[in-house]
Design a protein around this motif. Structure first.
Motif, mmCIF file in Angstrom:
data_model
loop_
_atom_site.group_PDB
_atom_site.id
_atom_site.type_symbol
_atom_site.label_atom_id
_atom_site.label_comp_id
_atom_site.label_asym_id
_atom_site.label_seq_id
_atom_site.Cartn_x
_atom_site.Cartn_y
_atom_site.Cartn_z
ATOM 1 N N PRO A 110 6.898 13.591 20.055
ATOM 2 C CA PRO A 110 7.427 13.085 21.322
ATOM 3 C C PRO A 110 7.693 11.579 21.240
ATOM 4 C CG PRO A 110 5.435 14.388 21.667
ATOM 5 C CD PRO A 110 5.588 14.225 20.203
ATOM 6 N N ALA A 111 8.672 11.120 21.985
ATOM 7 C CA ALA A 111 9.087 9.713 21.921
ATOM 8 C C ALA A 111 7.960 8.760 22.313
ATOM 9 C CB ALA A 111 10.300 9.493 22.814
ATOM 10 N N ASP A 112 7.105 9.151 23.261
ATOM 11 C CA ASP A 112 6.028 8.264 23.691
ATOM 12 C C ASP A 112 4.863 8.220 22.702
ATOM 13 O OD1 ASP A 112 5.374 10.902 24.267
ATOM 14 O OD2 ASP A 112 4.121 10.355 25.980
ATOM 15 N N ARG A 113 4.828 9.109 21.747
ATOM 16 C CA ARG A 113 3.730 9.158 20.763
ATOM 17 C C ARG A 113 4.165 8.703 19.376
ATOM 18 N NH1 ARG A 113 -0.805 12.049 22.141
ATOM 19 N NH2 ARG A 113 -1.640 10.624 20.614
ATOM 20 N N GLN A 114 5.389 8.222 19.214
ATOM 21 C CA GLN A 114 5.869 7.845 17.887
ATOM 22 C C GLN A 114 5.148 6.628 17.325
ATOM 23 O OE1 GLN A 114 10.110 7.493 17.949
ATOM 24 N NE2 GLN A 114 10.435 9.697 17.953
ATOM 25 N N SER A 115 4.665 5.751 18.181
ATOM 26 C CA SER A 115 4.017 4.541 17.671
ATOM 27 C C SER A 115 2.666 4.830 17.030
ATOM 28 C CB SER A 115 3.845 3.524 18.789
ATOM 29 O OG SER A 115 2.998 4.051 19.793
ATOM 30 N N ASP A 116 1.971 5.887 17.474
ATOM 31 C CA ASP A 116 0.668 6.187 16.890
ATOM 32 C C ASP A 116 0.661 7.462 16.047
ATOM 33 O OD1 ASP A 116 0.974 7.881 19.031
ATOM 34 O OD2 ASP A 116 -1.117 7.803 19.649
ATOM 35 N N ALA A 117 1.842 8.015 15.758
ATOM 36 C CA ALA A 117 1.922 9.234 14.943
ATOM 37 C C ALA A 117 1.518 8.929 13.500
ATOM 38 C CB ALA A 117 3.340 9.791 14.975
ATOM 39 N N VAL A 118 0.846 9.894 12.882
ATOM 40 C CA VAL A 118 0.408 9.765 11.503
ATOM 41 C C VAL A 118 1.263 10.698 10.650
ATOM 42 C CG1 VAL A 118 -1.521 10.064 9.911
ATOM 43 C CG2 VAL A 118 -1.935 9.228 12.225
ATOM 44 N N ILE A 119 1.917 10.134 9.647
ATOM 45 C CA ILE A 119 2.767 10.925 8.755
ATOM 46 C C ILE A 119 2.189 10.827 7.352
ATOM 47 C CG2 ILE A 119 5.069 11.185 7.781
ATOM 48 C CD1 ILE A 119 6.136 9.921 10.370
ATOM 49 N N LEU A 120 1.943 11.980 6.762
ATOM 50 C CA LEU A 120 1.385 12.049 5.415
ATOM 51 C C LEU A 120 2.423 12.659 4.486
ATOM 52 C CD1 LEU A 120 -1.066 11.677 3.562
ATOM 53 C CD2 LEU A 120 -1.771 13.976 4.194
ATOM 54 N N VAL A 121 2.798 11.922 3.468
ATOM 55 C CA VAL A 121 3.768 12.387 2.477
ATOM 56 C C VAL A 121 2.982 12.903 1.282
ATOM 57 C CG1 VAL A 121 5.712 11.739 1.025
ATOM 58 C CG2 VAL A 121 5.436 10.673 3.262
ATOM 59 N N GLN A 122 3.102 14.215 1.029
ATOM 60 C CA GLN A 122 2.395 14.837 -0.089
ATOM 61 C C GLN A 122 3.426 15.366 -1.068
ATOM 62 O OE1 GLN A 122 0.043 17.722 2.099
ATOM 63 N NE2 GLN A 122 -1.774 16.468 1.728
ATOM 64 N N ALA A 123 3.357 14.893 -2.291
ATOM 65 C CA ALA A 123 4.339 15.286 -3.305
ATOM 66 C C ALA A 123 3.663 16.052 -4.426
ATOM 67 C CB ALA A 123 5.030 14.049 -3.866
ATOM 68 N N GLN A 124 4.363 17.068 -4.909
ATOM 69 C CA GLN A 124 3.908 17.795 -6.085
ATOM 70 C C GLN A 124 4.080 16.884 -7.315
ATOM 71 O OE1 GLN A 124 2.480 20.795 -6.064
ATOM 72 N NE2 GLN A 124 2.684 20.868 -3.838
ATOM 73 N N PRO A 125 3.345 17.157 -8.391
ATOM 74 C CA PRO A 125 3.435 16.273 -9.566
ATOM 75 C C PRO A 125 4.828 16.208 -10.204
ATOM 76 C CG PRO A 125 1.491 17.675 -9.716
ATOM 77 C CD PRO A 125 2.273 18.145 -8.531
ATOM 78 N N ASP A 126 5.642 17.219 -10.028
ATOM 79 C CA ASP A 126 6.951 17.208 -10.680
ATOM 80 C C ASP A 126 8.031 16.517 -9.855
ATOM 81 O OD1 ASP A 126 6.867 19.163 -8.757
ATOM 82 O OD2 ASP A 126 8.017 20.647 -9.892
ATOM 83 N N VAL A 127 7.701 16.009 -8.664
ATOM 84 C CA VAL A 127 8.668 15.309 -7.818
ATOM 85 C C VAL A 127 8.802 13.878 -8.338
ATOM 86 C CG1 VAL A 127 9.113 14.462 -5.482
ATOM 87 C CG2 VAL A 127 8.147 16.728 -5.819
ATOM 88 N N PRO A 128 10.033 13.387 -8.533
ATOM 89 C CA PRO A 128 10.213 12.007 -8.986
ATOM 90 C C PRO A 128 9.650 11.008 -7.974
ATOM 91 C CG PRO A 128 12.278 13.235 -9.142
ATOM 92 C CD PRO A 128 11.321 14.112 -8.427
ATOM 93 N N TYR A 129 9.089 9.957 -8.495
ATOM 94 C CA TYR A 129 8.445 8.970 -7.635
ATOM 95 C C TYR A 129 9.467 8.270 -6.735
ATOM 96 C CZ TYR A 129 5.223 5.360 -6.120
ATOM 97 O OH TYR A 129 4.439 4.548 -5.359
ATOM 98 N N GLN A 130 10.684 8.121 -7.196
ATOM 99 C CA GLN A 130 11.701 7.471 -6.369
ATOM 100 C C GLN A 130 11.983 8.269 -5.095
ATOM 101 O OE1 GLN A 130 14.978 7.213 -9.036
ATOM 102 N NE2 GLN A 130 15.715 9.281 -8.623
#
Length: 151
Positions: A110-130
């Motif tokens: 929601p737009a009112d919760r974007q400032s405190d939202a937590v986003i976790l990026v999880q990548a598999q080992p074969d995904v390029p770092y870029q």
């Protein structure tokens, strides 16, 4: 030799009367070292007395219960030389393209919760770092401040 006062043996009473008390020199030395220690530590700790501390004030009213911040996981995997992004945490997991990350996040949070939202990026080992860095940059440019990397 018997009349010579220097050669006679002293009795226990004579030794007791000649005793002038304990040797005070070691005790005075210890007290002086302790005094110097306290004086030196007072000079070091002096500026810290003027450090302003801000203790939060507790109101008489009970604190309101807050809902936890929304948590979104972006799982990156590699399929056929392309990075696939799966958005999890807001309803059903769904697959999105790299160009649609910003749109998918704005729909999931929601737009009112974007400032405190937590986003976790999880990548598999074969995904390029870029690709991981690109996703992180897209999230921070969209205004999300709490973006983390996980495994």
């Amino acid at each position: 030799m018997k009349n010579n006062p220097l050669s006679r043996m002293r009795s226990a009473r004579a030794m007791y009367e000649a005793h002038s008390g304990p040797n005070m020199t070691p005790m005075v030395d210890v007290v002086m070292v302790i005094l110097i220690f306290f004086m030196a530590s007072a000079v070091v700790l002096g500026p810290e007395w003027f450090v302003a501390t801000r203790i939060p004030k507790q109101d008489a009213v009970a604190p309101q219960t807050q809902t936890p911040p929304p948590r979104i996981q972006l799982a990156l995997s590699r399929e056929a030389d392309a990075t696939i992004i799966t958005l999890q945490g807001a309803g059903e997991p769904r697959r999105i393209q790299l160009s649609g990350v910003t749109q998918a996040l704005s729909e999931a949070i929601p737009a009112d919760r974007q400032s405190d939202a937590v986003i976790l990026v999880q990548a598999q080992p074969d995904v390029p770092y870029q690709d991981v860095v690109r996703i992180h940059a897209i999230c921070t440019q969209a205004g999300y401040r709490k973006v983390g990397l996980g495994n």
